[in-house]
Write an enzyme that holds these catalytic residues in place. Structure first.
Site, short mmCIF file in Angstrom:
data_model
loop_
_atom_site.label_atom_id
_atom_site.label_comp_id
_atom_site.label_asym_id
_atom_site.label_seq_id
_atom_site.Cartn_x
_atom_site.Cartn_y
_atom_site.Cartn_z
N CYS A 13 11.64 44.46 56.17
CA CYS A 13 10.68 45.22 56.79
C CYS A 13 10.30 44.65 58.34
O CYS A 13 9.59 45.31 59.13
CB CYS A 13 9.42 45.13 55.97
SG CYS A 13 9.17 45.60 54.28
N HIS A 44 8.34 52.98 51.36
CA HIS A 44 9.23 53.21 52.22
C HIS A 44 10.71 53.26 51.42
O HIS A 44 10.71 52.31 50.56
CB HIS A 44 9.31 52.09 53.20
CG HIS A 44 7.95 52.40 54.11
ND1 HIS A 44 7.30 51.00 54.55
CD2 HIS A 44 7.35 53.28 54.70
CE1 HIS A 44 6.46 51.54 55.37
NE2 HIS A 44 6.26 52.55 55.56
N GLU A 97 7.43 57.46 59.37
CA GLU A 97 7.34 55.90 59.19
C GLU A 97 8.53 54.93 59.66
O GLU A 97 8.68 53.85 59.54
CB GLU A 97 7.13 55.59 57.75
CG GLU A 97 5.75 56.17 57.12
CD GLU A 97 4.45 55.13 57.13
OE1 GLU A 97 4.60 53.99 57.13
OE2 GLU A 97 3.44 55.77 57.20
O1 SUG Z 1 2.50 49.60 55.75
N1 SUG Z 1 1.56 46.65 54.67
C1 SUG Z 1 2.65 47.44 55.37
C2 SUG Z 1 3.95 47.00 54.74
C3 SUG Z 1 5.06 47.61 55.55
C4 SUG Z 1 6.34 47.24 54.78
N2 SUG Z 1 7.42 47.72 55.71
C5 SUG Z 1 8.59 48.33 55.28
N3 SUG Z 1 8.50 48.63 53.93
N4 SUG Z 1 9.47 48.65 56.15
C6 SUG Z 1 2.32 48.94 54.73
O2 SUG Z 1 1.74 49.22 53.74
C7 SUG Z 1 -0.90 46.01 54.29
C8 SUG Z 1 -2.05 45.74 55.28
C9 SUG Z 1 -3.02 44.88 54.36
O3 SUG Z 1 -3.06 45.31 53.18
O4 SUG Z 1 -3.83 44.14 55.02
C10 SUG Z 1 0.25 46.82 55.29
O5 SUG Z 1 0.03 47.56 56.08
#
Ligand code: SUG
Length: 424
Positions: free
Chosen positions: A346, A234, A167
């Site tokens: 993020c 994460h 990731e």
């Molecule tokens: O991978 N949300 C992302 C959020 C990523 C956050 N990034 C970090 N922590 N670096 C994930 O869960 C949600 C999409 C939706 O529900 O439509 C989503 O993919």
């Protein structure tokens, strides 16, 4: 050394799909109405502010949407692929519209040339293979990174095989003074059976990335299962760093792991927040540890999401950060991204570079004031104020988005492989 920030530009299809595995905010927001326009403008306002502090600021553009090849690969290649997918497989339809590439902390893992044995900057695009909607990002991200970092100073690798879930930088920290070899901390899932959520980062993936990047001083550290179960899908949900400062929750890592980090980097200033001050649940809902930490001319700046102010424990945690480091705190409204589990950290990928390396980055990916203005105009012209899951089956929306995608390419002067449409 300087740190280029590459933010994900929010695309015109920002919506709430409930797709983020182990991501409590995404699950809570599922199928509520989003505002792509506000999401994009909020992201640009944050970038503009970071840039105003003298930080080189760039973007990675969103992928053209919807993902017709994905729909076709899943058997939706008749006359009405969108409507058929909504009927038979709504999750695949949502994946085809996803704009989760906006969270560029998951775009890649980056090793600075000062941390690599071969003296080059290494980037491995994350395969994001834990979830369908994100696994399709890797191809486009690789293409973008190869364009942006095309010269000999850089090595853009292929993503790892999907069976090694990775990731990216959200599970990676570069600890140490700029210009000196850092301790590069790769945080991976613990060797215990998941009780609620499994980790999205495998230890094998972390080790493979460090190996191919010729990392000089890599340290592999296990995230705590307690944090993952609490919604820290994460590591950057419970820990963030900049140079010699590490700001983290008491339960971010498996027991003993923080001591290993301290031993590896003895000059580290660790601001560890106890669960008594701020419970893990509150930390995961406020995202205070997902603040964007950036050191400008030796002074630490914390870019914090405005909702942190509603959590007493999170404000106490920030007070401790300020007391220990003299950090300046700036608050931003990133509510549209937060509702999908994406806070300030993020939204950006950090690329540590020497001045010569920065000069070698393709300038089309780097923004100045005029570039921010142009992108705001693009958003105001093409983005909807509101979007709901129902709109995703509408062919007219697909045409609207294709026009927005084409306008963005013209604005950025980019031409990348566009995805085949059903009629081509
Ligand atoms: O991978 N949300 C992302 C959020 C990523 C956050 N990034 C970090 N922590 N670096 C994930 O869960 C949600 C999409 C939706 O529900 O439509 C989503 O993919």
């Amino acid at each position: 050394m300087t740190e280029l920030h590459l933010d994900g530009l929010v695309g015109p299809t920002h919506f709430y799909g409930g797709l983020g595995y182990g991501n409590l905010a995404s699950a809570r927001s599922a199928d509520s109405v989003s505002s792509p326009k506000r999401a994009a403008l909020q992201g640009l306002a944050k970038m503009r502010a970071v840039h105003a502090h003298g930080v080189p600021q760039g973007i990675l553009p969103p992928r053209p949407r919807p993902d017709w090849p994905l729909l076709s690969a899943c058997g939706f290649d008749g006359d009405t692929p969108l409507a058929s997918a909504r009927e038979d497989a709504p999750t695949i339809l949502k994946a085809a519209w996803s704009t989760s590439s906006m969270w560029t902390a998951n775009a890649a893992t980056v090793t600075a040339s000062t941390d690599a044995n071969d003296g080059r900057v290494h980037l491995t695009p994350a395969n994001l293979s834990s979830t369908l909607h994100r696994s399709t990002e890797a191809e486009h991200t690789t293409q973008m990174l190869k364009l942006a970092f095309a010269s000999d100073e850089f090595v853009v690798h292929e993503p790892l095989p999907a069976a090694l879930p990775d990731e990216g930088a959200a599970n990676h920290m570069q600890l140490g003074a700029p210009g000196e070899t850092a301790t590069t901390v790769f945080v991976h899932g613990p060797a215990v059976t998941a009780t609620r959520f499994r980790s999205r980062q495998s230890a094998d993936a972390s080790q493979a990335v460090a190996r191919r990047h010729t990392d000089r001083n890599a340290l592999f550290v296990a995230q705590s299962q307690r944090a993952i179960d609490g919604g820290a899908f994460h590591n950057d949900v419970v820990a963030v760093s900049s140079e010699r400062v590490l700001f983290c929750h008491q339960f971010a890592f498996e027991q003993g792991e923080l001591d290993r980090i301290r031993a590896a980097q003895p000059d580290l200033v660790v601001v560890e927040i106890s669960d008594d001050t701020l419970s893990l649940d509150d930390a995961v809902s406020s995202y205070v540890f997902n603040s964007e930490l950036v050191t400008v001319d030796g002074t630490l700046l914390a870019i914090v999401e405005a909702r942190v102010a509603e959590s007493k424990g999170s404000m106490e945690a920030l007070d401790q950060l300020v007391a220990a480091t003299g950090a300046t705190v700036e608050m931003f409204d990133l509510g549209q991204s937060m509702a999908n589990g994406g806070g300030p950290a993020c939204l950006r990928l950090r690329v540590p570079l020497t001045d010569e390396e920065l000069a070698a980055v393709d300038s089309r990916f780097i923004l100045d004031e005029a570039g921010f203005d142009q992108l705001e105009r693009w958003v105001n012209e093409h983005f909807r104020d509101e979007l709901s899951a129902d709109d995703l089956a509408d062919p007219a929306f697909a045409e609207e988005v294709a026009a927005a995608d084409a306008a963005l390419l013209r604005t950025l002067n980019l031409s990348y492989r566009s995805r085949a449409t059903p009629s081509s």
